[in-house]
Design an enzyme around this catalytic site. Sequence first.
Site, PDB file in Angstrom:
ATOM      1  CG  ASN A 186     -10.116   3.834   5.375  1.00 20.46           C
ATOM      2  OD1 ASN A 186     -11.176   4.405   5.083  1.00 20.46           O
ATOM      3  ND2 ASN A 186     -10.364   2.839   6.220  1.00 20.46           N
ATOM      4  CB  SER A 196       1.397   2.788  13.993  1.00 14.86           C
ATOM      5  OG  SER A 196       1.151   3.780  13.132  1.00 14.86           O
ATOM      6  CB  ALA A 197       4.883   6.195  11.846  1.00 13.79           C
ATOM      7  CB  THR A 198      -0.413   6.523  14.094  1.00 15.76           C
ATOM      8  OG1 THR A 198      -1.208   7.731  14.284  1.00 15.76           O
ATOM      9  CG2 THR A 198      -0.475   5.741  14.968  1.00 15.76           C
ATOM     10  CE1 TYR A 214      -4.355   0.823  14.738  1.00 11.40           C
ATOM     11  CE2 TYR A 214      -3.429   2.922  13.593  1.00 11.40           C
ATOM     12  CZ  TYR A 214      -3.353   1.626  13.875  1.00 11.40           C
ATOM     13  OH  TYR A 214      -2.407   0.947  13.449  1.00 11.40           O
ATOM     14  N   GLY A 262      -3.676 -11.598   8.527  1.00 13.09           N
ATOM     15  CA  GLY A 262      -3.821 -10.147   7.740  1.00 13.09           C
ATOM     16  C   GLY A 262      -2.638  -9.842   7.033  1.00 13.09           C
ATOM     17  CG  ASP A 268      -4.176  12.945   6.097  1.00 15.68           C
ATOM     18  OD1 ASP A 268      -4.036  12.146   6.791  1.00 15.68           O
ATOM     19  OD2 ASP A 268      -4.390  13.067   5.016  1.00 15.68           O
ATOM     20  CG  LEU A 305      -1.479   7.017  -2.028  1.00 11.78           C
ATOM     21  CD1 LEU A 305      -2.743   8.089  -2.593  1.00 11.78           C
ATOM     22  CD2 LEU A 305      -0.293   7.634  -1.848  1.00 11.78           C
ATOM     23  CE  LYS A 341      -1.479  -0.847  16.516  1.00 12.39           C
ATOM     24  NZ  LYS A 341      -1.425  -2.093  16.518  1.00 12.39           N
TER      25      LYS A 341
HETATM   26  P1  NAD Z   1      -4.875  -6.402   9.130  1.00 15.76           P
HETATM   27  O1  NAD Z   1      -6.112  -5.986   9.608  1.00 15.76           O
HETATM   28  O2  NAD Z   1      -4.537  -7.185   7.792  1.00 15.76           O
HETATM   29  O3  NAD Z   1      -4.427  -7.769  10.324  1.00 15.76           O
HETATM   30  C1  NAD Z   1      -4.707  -7.753  11.561  1.00 15.76           C
HETATM   31  C2  NAD Z   1      -5.192  -9.105  11.730  1.00 15.76           C
HETATM   32  O4  NAD Z   1      -5.805  -9.202  13.172  1.00 15.76           O
HETATM   33  C3  NAD Z   1      -6.605  -9.458  10.946  1.00 15.76           C
HETATM   34  O5  NAD Z   1      -6.395 -10.606  10.116  1.00 15.76           O
HETATM   35  C4  NAD Z   1      -7.899  -9.500  11.955  1.00 15.76           C
HETATM   36  O6  NAD Z   1      -8.669 -10.552  11.305  1.00 15.76           O
HETATM   37  C5  NAD Z   1      -6.946 -10.063  13.109  1.00 15.76           C
HETATM   38  N1  NAD Z   1      -7.651  -9.641  14.316  1.00 15.76           N
HETATM   39  C6  NAD Z   1      -8.474  -8.506  14.483  1.00 15.76           C
HETATM   40  N2  NAD Z   1      -8.969  -8.305  15.911  1.00 15.76           N
HETATM   41  C7  NAD Z   1      -8.766  -9.643  16.267  1.00 15.76           C
HETATM   42  C8  NAD Z   1      -9.184 -10.211  17.671  1.00 15.76           C
HETATM   43  N3  NAD Z   1      -9.874  -9.763  18.696  1.00 15.76           N
HETATM   44  N4  NAD Z   1      -8.517 -11.471  17.717  1.00 15.76           N
HETATM   45  C9  NAD Z   1      -8.028 -12.126  16.875  1.00 15.76           C
HETATM   46  N5  NAD Z   1      -7.419 -11.563  15.700  1.00 15.76           N
HETATM   47  C10 NAD Z   1      -7.831 -10.410  15.234  1.00 15.76           C
HETATM   48  O7  NAD Z   1      -3.964  -5.357   9.535  1.00 15.76           O
HETATM   49  P2  NAD Z   1      -2.244  -5.320   9.158  1.00 15.76           P
HETATM   50  O8  NAD Z   1      -2.165  -4.226   8.255  1.00 15.76           O
HETATM   51  O9  NAD Z   1      -1.360  -6.601   8.717  1.00 15.76           O
HETATM   52  O10 NAD Z   1      -1.748  -4.872  10.548  1.00 15.76           O
HETATM   53  C11 NAD Z   1      -0.940  -5.609  11.379  1.00 15.76           C
HETATM   54  C12 NAD Z   1      -0.935  -4.630  12.648  1.00 15.76           C
HETATM   55  O11 NAD Z   1       0.147  -3.714  12.251  1.00 15.76           O
HETATM   56  C13 NAD Z   1      -1.874  -4.131  13.427  1.00 15.76           C
HETATM   57  O12 NAD Z   1      -1.813  -4.105  14.824  1.00 15.76           O
HETATM   58  C14 NAD Z   1      -1.627  -2.467  12.823  1.00 15.76           C
HETATM   59  O13 NAD Z   1      -2.371  -1.851  13.660  1.00 15.76           O
HETATM   60  C15 NAD Z   1      -0.281  -2.426  12.712  1.00 15.76           C
HETATM   61  N6  NAD Z   1      -0.077  -1.458  11.731  1.00 15.76           N
HETATM   62  C16 NAD Z   1      -0.189  -1.361  10.537  1.00 15.76           C
HETATM   63  C17 NAD Z   1      -0.045  -0.662   9.640  1.00 15.76           C
HETATM   64  C18 NAD Z   1      -0.574  -0.574   8.169  1.00 15.76           C
HETATM   65  O14 NAD Z   1      -0.797   0.311   7.467  1.00 15.76           O
HETATM   66  N7  NAD Z   1      -0.848  -1.746   7.570  1.00 15.76           N
HETATM   67  C19 NAD Z   1       0.754   0.365   9.880  1.00 15.76           C
HETATM   68  C20 NAD Z   1       1.015   0.387  11.307  1.00 15.76           C
HETATM   69  C21 NAD Z   1       0.695  -0.529  12.250  1.00 15.76           C
HETATM   70  C1  UD1 Z   2      -2.717   6.197   7.939  1.00  9.07           C
HETATM   71  C2  UD1 Z   2      -3.411   6.249   9.197  1.00  9.07           C
HETATM   72  C3  UD1 Z   2      -2.505   5.961  10.273  1.00  9.07           C
HETATM   73  C4  UD1 Z   2      -1.661   4.808   9.890  1.00  9.07           C
HETATM   74  C5  UD1 Z   2      -1.088   4.908   8.473  1.00  9.07           C
HETATM   75  C6  UD1 Z   2      -0.380   3.519   8.285  1.00  9.07           C
HETATM   76  C7  UD1 Z   2      -5.218   8.148   8.746  1.00  9.07           C
HETATM   77  C8  UD1 Z   2      -5.722   9.544   9.076  1.00  9.07           C
HETATM   78  N1  UD1 Z   2      -3.951   7.757   9.133  1.00  9.07           N
HETATM   79  O1  UD1 Z   2      -1.610   7.403   7.719  1.00  9.07           O
HETATM   80  O2  UD1 Z   2      -3.106   6.243  11.462  1.00  9.07           O
HETATM   81  O3  UD1 Z   2      -0.848   4.673  10.960  1.00  9.07           O
HETATM   82  O4  UD1 Z   2      -2.154   5.249   7.565  1.00  9.07           O
HETATM   83  O5  UD1 Z   2      -1.283   2.771   7.910  1.00  9.07           O
HETATM   84  O6  UD1 Z   2      -6.119   7.450   7.964  1.00  9.07           O
HETATM   85  N2  UD1 Z   2      -3.993  10.195   0.477  1.00  9.07           N
HETATM   86  C9  UD1 Z   2      -4.924  10.762  -0.634  1.00  9.07           C
HETATM   87  N3  UD1 Z   2      -5.979  10.217  -0.982  1.00  9.07           N
HETATM   88  C10 UD1 Z   2      -6.458   8.929  -0.499  1.00  9.07           C
HETATM   89  C11 UD1 Z   2      -5.647   8.144   0.394  1.00  9.07           C
HETATM   90  C12 UD1 Z   2      -4.576   8.963   1.148  1.00  9.07           C
HETATM   91  O7  UD1 Z   2      -4.430  11.949  -1.081  1.00  9.07           O
HETATM   92  O8  UD1 Z   2      -7.507   8.316  -1.150  1.00  9.07           O
HETATM   93  C13 UD1 Z   2      -2.856  10.786   0.964  1.00  9.07           C
HETATM   94  C14 UD1 Z   2      -2.985  11.146   2.479  1.00  9.07           C
HETATM   95  O9  UD1 Z   2      -3.625  12.498   2.500  1.00  9.07           O
HETATM   96  C15 UD1 Z   2      -1.616  11.135   2.979  1.00  9.07           C
HETATM   97  C16 UD1 Z   2      -0.928  10.035   1.983  1.00  9.07           C
HETATM   98  O10 UD1 Z   2      -1.807   9.820   0.938  1.00  9.07           O
HETATM   99  O11 UD1 Z   2      -0.726  12.137   2.360  1.00  9.07           O
HETATM  100  C17 UD1 Z   2      -0.843   8.426   2.716  1.00  9.07           C
HETATM  101  O12 UD1 Z   2      -2.200   8.348   3.324  1.00  9.07           O
HETATM  102  P1  UD1 Z   2      -2.570   6.852   3.958  1.00  9.07           P
HETATM  103  O13 UD1 Z   2      -2.025   5.806   3.202  1.00  9.07           O
HETATM  104  O14 UD1 Z   2      -4.027   6.847   4.597  1.00  9.07           O
HETATM  105  O15 UD1 Z   2      -1.425   6.814   5.438  1.00  9.07           O
HETATM  106  P2  UD1 Z   2      -1.370   8.004   6.238  1.00  9.07           P
HETATM  107  O16 UD1 Z   2      -1.943   9.177   6.084  1.00  9.07           O
HETATM  108  O17 UD1 Z   2       0.318   8.050   6.760  1.00  9.07           O
END
Ligand code: NAD
Ligand code: UD1
Length: 345
Positions: free
Chosen positions: A201, A127-129, A152, A13, A298, A203, A156
């Site tokens: 989803n 996640s900061a979520t 989601y 991923g 948000d 930004l 976490k």
């Molecule tokens: P991603 O979807 O690119 O990577 C997750 C990987 O897990 C994918 O490759 C997917 O194929 C694999 N996967 C999903 N379900 C599985 C299962 N049941 N068995 C084996 N593999 C499985 O996501 P990412 O952005 O690389 O995020 C990695 C981790 O960080 C996730 O746990 C996500 O929740 C967390 N996280 C991501 C963000 C972000 O904005 N990207 C922010 C906060 C936390």
């Molecule tokens: C999202 C997730 C959050 C996750 C985080 C990091 C939601 C509600 N929350 O948060 O759980 O931990 O990503 O992966 O999805 N924005 C726009 N237009 C867009 C997309 C986003 O204006 O098309 C704005 C949003 O309102 C926000 C900022 O951009 O103010 C960032 O959005 P996004 O990238 O989705 O991240 P988070 O909202 O922080």
Amino acid sequence: MPEKCILVTGGAGYVGSHSVIELIAAEYSVVVLDNLVNASMESIRRVEEIVGKKIQTYNVDLLDKKAVEEVFGKHKFSAVIHFAGLKAVGESCDLPLLYYKTNVGGTVNLLEVMKENGVNNLVFSSSATVYGTPQYLPLDEKHPIGGCTNPYGKTKYFIEEILRDLSNAEKQWNIVILRYFNPVGAHKSGKIGEDPQGPPNNLMPFVAQVAVGRRSELKVYGSDYDTPDGTGVRDYIHVVDLAQGHVAAIKKVEEGCGSKTYNLGTGHGYSVLDMVKAFEKASGKSIPYSKVERRLGDIASCYADAALAKTELPWTAQKNLDEMCEDLWRWQSTNPNGFRSADGK
Ligand code: NAD
Ligand code: UD1
């Protein structure tokens, strides 16, 4: 000394693939476990190209415990970095059971197999979520957690609680929980990056697809927040900085740290319009946008107090906003359809 072997779940991923590169640069050997539900083997192939090595990869679902046990039977892991899971907020509201089963159930399976095999070192992607609506800013690790509004985010939070219970009960565990802020950008090579399936989803992937002509305009969700320009403020962190944070976290668990939790962010907040402007500068493209209603769930502002990671890991983010945007643009402009351009899918 033989290389230590790290199991990276979700290593195909976005964050996982960048972390594999940094682990190899730090002379670890790496095994990837990923069921490819949100990734493609092309990302592993490109990582192999970047590091000049084969990466042993198992197409295994964490919910298939027998298959996970077989992977542990074939290697002696010194630690696990656990990225695998589902992460789409909207989808988690429609399919909560799938999210609880995959994220929570998958983690429990992994922990049981680790325990059976005497592997007690874990780094977990949180996640900061988990902080929910901030009661104060910047968010430090002592800020109350658990006020998540979607399944989601709750997975976490629940997994964090499971990990704390486990390390309280069984002192042999060393667990670092990393709370990411907003990962963006891509590897410098432009060969790997974030590849969302369907309309993004988040930004920055959306902005990048507007710049490359795949989407006509950005919708800015909310322009009446209590922020300098009225749009949402977040702490965007370069994915390579984030990946390096995982190498620091692995070293921490190797020291025998017990249970620790760190924010991985830069400590700087940027608004949606700041990000649009920075991306226009990096790409030389204009990003048409319109201001629309706020997105449900948000928050106005969210940024990290990154001091604890700096003193204890020690780790600090190095890359600035321009590098985040330039690297994202290199990935997006040379791979307008993500990994599919090469897969032909
Ligand atoms: P991603 O979807 O690119 O990577 C997750 C990987 O897990 C994918 O490759 C997917 O194929 C694999 N996967 C999903 N379900 C599985 C299962 N049941 N068995 C084996 N593999 C499985 O996501 P990412 O952005 O690389 O995020 C990695 C981790 O960080 C996730 O746990 C996500 O929740 C967390 N996280 C991501 C963000 C972000 O904005 N990207 C922010 C906060 C936390
Ligand atoms: C999202 C997730 C959050 C996750 C985080 C990091 C939601 C509600 N929350 O948060 O759980 O931990 O990503 O992966 O999805 N924005 C726009 N237009 C867009 C997309 C986003 O204006 O098309 C704005 C949003 O309102 C926000 C900022 O951009 O103010 C960032 O959005 P996004 O990238 O989705 O991240 P988070 O909202 O922080």
